[in-house]
Design an enzyme around this catalytic site. Sequence first.
Site, PDB file in Angstrom:
ATOM      1  N   PHE A  64       0.866  -1.188   0.000  1.00 38.47           N
ATOM      2  CA  PHE A  64       0.000   0.000   0.000  1.00 38.47           C
ATOM      3  C   PHE A  64       0.899   1.234   0.000  1.00 38.47           C
ATOM      4  O   PHE A  64       1.461   1.611   1.026  1.00 38.47           O
ATOM      5  CB  PHE A  64      -0.903  -0.010   1.236  1.00 38.47           C
ATOM      6  CG  PHE A  64      -2.170   0.773   1.081  1.00 38.47           C
ATOM      7  CD1 PHE A  64      -3.393   0.139   0.904  1.00 38.47           C
ATOM      8  CD2 PHE A  64      -2.156   2.163   1.101  1.00 38.47           C
ATOM      9  CE1 PHE A  64      -4.570   0.858   0.761  1.00 38.47           C
ATOM     10  CE2 PHE A  64      -3.314   2.884   0.957  1.00 38.47           C
ATOM     11  CZ  PHE A  64      -4.537   2.236   0.785  1.00 38.47           C
ATOM     12  N   ASP A  85      -1.359   7.002   6.572  1.00 43.00           N
ATOM     13  CA  ASP A  85      -1.402   5.759   7.343  1.00 43.00           C
ATOM     14  C   ASP A  85      -0.017   5.290   7.766  1.00 43.00           C
ATOM     15  O   ASP A  85       0.939   5.386   7.003  1.00 43.00           O
ATOM     16  CB  ASP A  85      -2.087   4.699   6.482  1.00 43.00           C
ATOM     17  CG  ASP A  85      -2.236   3.368   7.185  1.00 43.00           C
ATOM     18  OD1 ASP A  85      -2.189   3.327   8.416  1.00 43.00           O
ATOM     19  OD2 ASP A  85      -2.406   2.364   6.475  1.00 43.00           O
ATOM     20  N   ASN A 111      -3.854  12.382  -4.001  1.00 49.28           N
ATOM     21  CA  ASN A 111      -2.869  11.361  -3.666  1.00 49.28           C
ATOM     22  C   ASN A 111      -2.827  10.306  -4.762  1.00 49.28           C
ATOM     23  O   ASN A 111      -3.862   9.913  -5.317  1.00 49.28           O
ATOM     24  CB  ASN A 111      -3.220  10.664  -2.345  1.00 49.28           C
ATOM     25  CG  ASN A 111      -3.139  11.588  -1.154  1.00 49.28           C
ATOM     26  OD1 ASN A 111      -2.058  11.894  -0.650  1.00 49.28           O
ATOM     27  ND2 ASN A 111      -4.297  12.051  -0.680  1.00 49.28           N
TER      28      ASN A 111
END
Length: 347
Positions: A24, A77, A126
């Site tokens: 990710f 994150d 993003n």
Amino acid sequence: MSELLYLHGEPRATGVIKANPEDFIVIEDLGYPYDGEGEQLLVRIRKIGCNTRFVAEALAKFLGVHVRDLSYAGMKDRHAVTEQTLCFRLPGNAMPDLSEFQLEGVEILQVVRHKRKLRTGALAGNAFRLVIRQISDRTEVEQRLQKIQKSGVPNYFGEQRFGRDGNNLTQARQWAQDSFRPRDRNKKGLLLSATRSHLFNQVTSARLQRDNSLDAVISGDALQLTGRGSWFVAQAEELAELQQRVDQDELRITAPLAGRGGWGTQAEALEFEQQSLAGAAELITLLERERVDAARRAMRVVPKELRWNWWDDVTLEMEFWLPAGSYATSVVRELLQQEGNDADIAE
């Protein structure tokens, strides 16, 4: 999130996201060049295994900058590989030496001067690169990818917006009932944001239930120019023309980000939104009481530059770009039933 409807029907296939952080990747896109001069110091970082605030405060301490003089466009994150820019108010022209700064999981990519403070939400979007593993049905996922590429997904706020087990929303309800009151300014902002996000999601899902679509224009809808923040109200005599523009993706229909200052919709659309949130009067009152300004947000988002590659029949690599405030997990949610850690943050 489980009660929210899907644009393309509930997916049957399953898959694992974030089997490891490298699966990710998030790259922040501010959407404008650095000035190269000014009292703000911008530090571009790549991080893994730590959250944005933790890194920003560590850098502020190293630079001798008070925490009130640090900022960033959005949280990223900790369970991912992410690139973003941090901002520190550091008057003068000297460029500090960050070669001695060490923090596990953090790499300094660029240091440059800038004239303006970097504010929350001040980014274009993003870019994401995801690897999804152990996919149970390649054929179904491939078909849904093509639908998402063409029509997008509901622009739901991601589950992470509401905290672990929805605790942010629980506390917001307690606050609305005067049984709890957050004292920290950041905590207040977090709870109010969760409240607006929840109400937006509810209206968007209700619209899907009503029309089986997020593109059917009704009288009084607040329509947004695609990719822009401005919006206007659809009048009854213009519906045919406006529907054509929505079908061509020139316009998108919005749902409310509740607060003070009115709903923004009129006629049939206003009645629908008020009915959809009839059971949320306490939360709406909380937002108005705390002087949160109302706004609008498109109910549908289409990932830009969406492309994908199958490594094998069970492993998918996909890349796409989303505008600020939209969530990669909302894209994945429409694609398959997620397994693994899905707590990405992209704002």
